[in-house]
Design an enzyme around this catalytic site. Structure first.
Site, PDB file in Angstrom:
ATOM      1  N   HIS A 129       0.874  -1.175   0.000  1.00 31.48           N
ATOM      2  CA  HIS A 129       0.000   0.000   0.000  1.00 31.48           C
ATOM      3  C   HIS A 129       0.915   1.229   0.000  1.00 31.48           C
ATOM      4  CE1 HIS A 129      -2.759   2.994   1.725  1.00 31.48           C
ATOM      5  NE2 HIS A 129      -3.747   2.187   1.379  1.00 31.48           N
ATOM      6  N   ASP A 207       3.336  -3.696   8.173  1.00 34.65           N
ATOM      7  CA  ASP A 207       2.052  -3.019   8.018  1.00 34.65           C
ATOM      8  C   ASP A 207       0.967  -4.069   8.231  1.00 34.65           C
ATOM      9  OD1 ASP A 207      -0.275  -1.911   7.130  1.00 34.65           O
ATOM     10  OD2 ASP A 207       0.488  -1.281   5.175  1.00 34.65           O
ATOM     11  N   GLN A 210      -4.271  -4.695   7.256  1.00 37.87           N
ATOM     12  CA  GLN A 210      -5.270  -5.651   6.758  1.00 37.87           C
ATOM     13  C   GLN A 210      -5.192  -6.991   7.476  1.00 37.87           C
ATOM     14  OE1 GLN A 210      -7.673  -4.898   4.834  1.00 37.87           O
ATOM     15  NE2 GLN A 210      -7.004  -3.015   3.850  1.00 37.87           N
ATOM     16  N   LYS A 233     -10.437  -0.064  10.743  1.00 32.29           N
ATOM     17  CA  LYS A 233     -10.591  -1.304   9.970  1.00 32.29           C
ATOM     18  C   LYS A 233     -10.958  -2.481  10.870  1.00 32.29           C
ATOM     19  CE  LYS A 233      -7.222  -0.125   6.332  1.00 32.29           C
ATOM     20  NZ  LYS A 233      -8.013   0.387   5.227  1.00 32.29           N
ATOM     21  N   CYS A 372      -4.771   2.333  -3.722  1.00 32.11           N
ATOM     22  CA  CYS A 372      -3.515   2.877  -3.171  1.00 32.11           C
ATOM     23  C   CYS A 372      -2.367   1.886  -3.344  1.00 32.11           C
ATOM     24  CB  CYS A 372      -3.657   3.268  -1.702  1.00 32.11           C
ATOM     25  SG  CYS A 372      -4.913   4.504  -1.428  1.00 32.11           S
TER      26      CYS A 372
HETATM   27  N1  C6P Z   1      -6.329   0.586   2.873  1.00 36.59           N
HETATM   28  C1  C6P Z   1      -8.125   0.087   1.351  1.00 36.59           C
HETATM   29  O1  C6P Z   1      -9.233   0.289   0.857  1.00 36.59           O
HETATM   30  P1  C6P Z   1      -5.065   4.107   7.021  1.00 36.59           P
HETATM   31  O2  C6P Z   1      -5.732   4.846   5.910  1.00 36.59           O
HETATM   32  O3  C6P Z   1      -3.848   4.803   7.528  1.00 36.59           O
HETATM   33  O4  C6P Z   1      -6.000   3.666   8.091  1.00 36.59           O
HETATM   34  O5  C6P Z   1      -4.551   2.732   6.390  1.00 36.59           O
HETATM   35  C2  C6P Z   1      -3.635   2.784   5.355  1.00 36.59           C
HETATM   36  C3  C6P Z   1      -3.363   1.409   4.882  1.00 36.59           C
HETATM   37  C4  C6P Z   1      -2.107   0.876   5.116  1.00 36.59           C
HETATM   38  N2  C6P Z   1      -1.823  -0.362   4.757  1.00 36.59           N
HETATM   39  C5  C6P Z   1      -2.714  -1.160   4.165  1.00 36.59           C
HETATM   40  C6  C6P Z   1      -2.325  -2.562   3.807  1.00 36.59           C
HETATM   41  C7  C6P Z   1      -3.998  -0.674   3.906  1.00 36.59           C
HETATM   42  O6  C6P Z   1      -4.876  -1.471   3.313  1.00 36.59           O
HETATM   43  C8  C6P Z   1      -4.324   0.643   4.248  1.00 36.59           C
HETATM   44  C9  C6P Z   1      -5.668   1.222   3.919  1.00 36.59           C
HETATM   45  C10 C6P Z   1      -7.656   0.984   2.463  1.00 36.59           C
HETATM   46  O7  C6P Z   1      -7.411  -0.841   0.980  1.00 36.59           O
HETATM   47  C11 C6P Z   1      -7.770   2.423   2.091  1.00 36.59           C
HETATM   48  S1  C6P Z   1      -6.730   2.843   0.737  1.00 36.59           S
END
Ligand code: C6P
Length: 414
Positions: A129, A207, A210, A233, A372
């Protein structure tokens, strides 16, 4: 050896906790298949946050009055819940951030600016991401380090054979990988990557955005140095996230945000910084949101991560089978054994945004776009995909509706 099967969760019953999932859209309940983007919130979390705001809210770590003490207890209690959730050795190692993105930026700036330089290499992967790629690119450009990506194979799995060749290109100082790909659902072998990173003397930044909402995550078993995830999430509110880091690394790091709360003493010409974790929590935090994050952790822990994982696995297997029957659908990513509850696909001849639009008319919410992960889109040779993702409240009937919706897409536009 005894094989234990996790207790099954009852997704139909759990849906009663989520107001929107009870609503009807054009006469049918919403099929919310976009939980990888953000999850719906159960009433337990919303009620607890309302109660907190009404009866326990004040600024924290400042007041001596009862209300401030109660607020501080709520906030620090949530920190303990986050620490236990990921098996962190100490609550001092848990920093509240706004989200996973900010948590990774904290490491990139706080560790990277001081420790990276010319000749150093940051390894990420083609699956990352942008949150675990762009901060490293930026800090590498500021320090003269370079960024290399572990490529994926045609199933969307990391090709770790290249690691030794990458290591010969310079001093590997950081390895940054996701535990689960947000676009393909690939579950990455992080323990193996940890062994490589540590053999190089590098730090491993995981990270878990997910992963943590869907499967048990244990920072000690993973062998990582930092781990990031977001509350929104995992049934929690937005505006709260967590960074876990090893105490000795966090202690040696420079602060990221500066100002109130993160100081020990300030004179006009010099400031000394607070102890962990407060050194990294400048200014008034998202107090009730951190509290709600803790309540969400209670909520999903009570259901049980093994049960959530098993439920999503079953749904994913079912969905992959059903989608395989549609000759106009190309599914990206690995087989179900090595995949979390995320399915990205292409509908022949139809742009993902049109797919998502038609599905929306059927009351089915999916995400369309690059998710992203633009470098991954380039690797897959597409500009965008349509993505369905599952959570504890997802149902097999929703998969059936997705399939019926895709047949309508084909009829209208294919
Ligand atoms: N993915 C998706 O629809 P934030 O926005 O900081 O809470 O998370 C960012 C982020 C970081 N790593 C991974 C693997 C992610 O999937 C995400 C967020 C969402 O897939 C929004 S783009």
């Amino acid at each position: 050896m005894a094989v234990t099967t996790p207790a099954k969760l009852d997704a139909h019953a759990l849906r009663a906790d989520f107001a929107y999932l009870e609503e009807l859209v054009n006469g049918s309940p919403i099929a919310y298949l976009d939980s990888a983007s953000s999850t719906q919130k159960p009433k337990q979390v919303l009620d607890a946050m309302r109660e907190f705001y009404e009866h326990s809210y004040a600024n924290i770590h400042r007041g001596v009055y009862r209300l401030a003490e109660r607020a501080t207890e709520g906030y620090e209690g949530a920190r303990s819940k986050v620490a236990a959730f990921i098996n962190a050795p100490s609550t001092r190692e848990v920093i509240f951030t706004r989200n996973a993105t900010e948590a990774i930026n904290l490491v990139a700036y706080g560790w990277g600016l001081d420790n990276l330089g010319p000749g150093d290499v940051v390894i990420v992967s083609e699956l990352e991401h942008h949150a675990n790629l762009v901060p490293w690119q930026y800090i590498a450009s500021r320090t003269g380090a370079s960024v290399r990506a572990i490529p994926i194979d045609d199933l969307g799995e990391l090709n770790l054979d290249v690691l030794d060749a990458i290591a010969r290109e310079g001093n590997v100082k950081v390895v940054g990988v996701g535990l689960v790909s947000n676009t393909l659902g690939t579950i990455n072998p992080v323990e193996r990557i940890a062994a490589f990173a540590h053999a190089q003397g590098a730090i491993l930044v995981v990270d878990a955005a997910q992963a943590a909402p869907h499967r048990a995550v244990d920072v000690q078993a993973l062998g990582c140095d930092f781990l990031a995830f977001s509350s929104h999430k995992l049934c929690g509110p937005g505006g709260a996230g967590a960074l876990w880091g090893k105490a000795e690394l966090l202690e040696a790091m420079s602060p990221f945000n500066l100002g109130g709360s993160m100081i020990r003493s300030v004179a006009l010409d010099k400031t000394t910084f607070n102890e962990l974790p407060y050194k990294f929590e400048a200014g008034t935090q998202a107090i009730a949101e951190a509290y709600g994050f803790g309540v969400a952790i209670d909520y999903i822990s009570e259901i049980g991560l093994p049960a959530i994982e098993a439920h999503e696995h079953e749904l994913t297997a079912y969905a992959l089978d059903k989608l395989a029957e549609l000759d106009f659908i190309k599914v990206f990513g690995p087989p179900v054994e090595r995949r979390a509850g995320i399915i990205s696909f292409d509908v022949a001849g139809v742009h993902p945004h049109d797919v998502a639009q038609i599905l929306d008319w059927e009351g089915i919410a999916v995400r369309a776009g690059h998710h992203c992960t633009q470098p991954l889109m380039t690797r897959l040779g597409v500009a965008a995909t349509t993505r369905a993702s599952f959570y504890l409240y997802s149902l097999p009937e929703e998969v059936d509706r997705l399939v019926a919706g895709l047949l309508k897409v084909k009829k209208s536009l294919g």
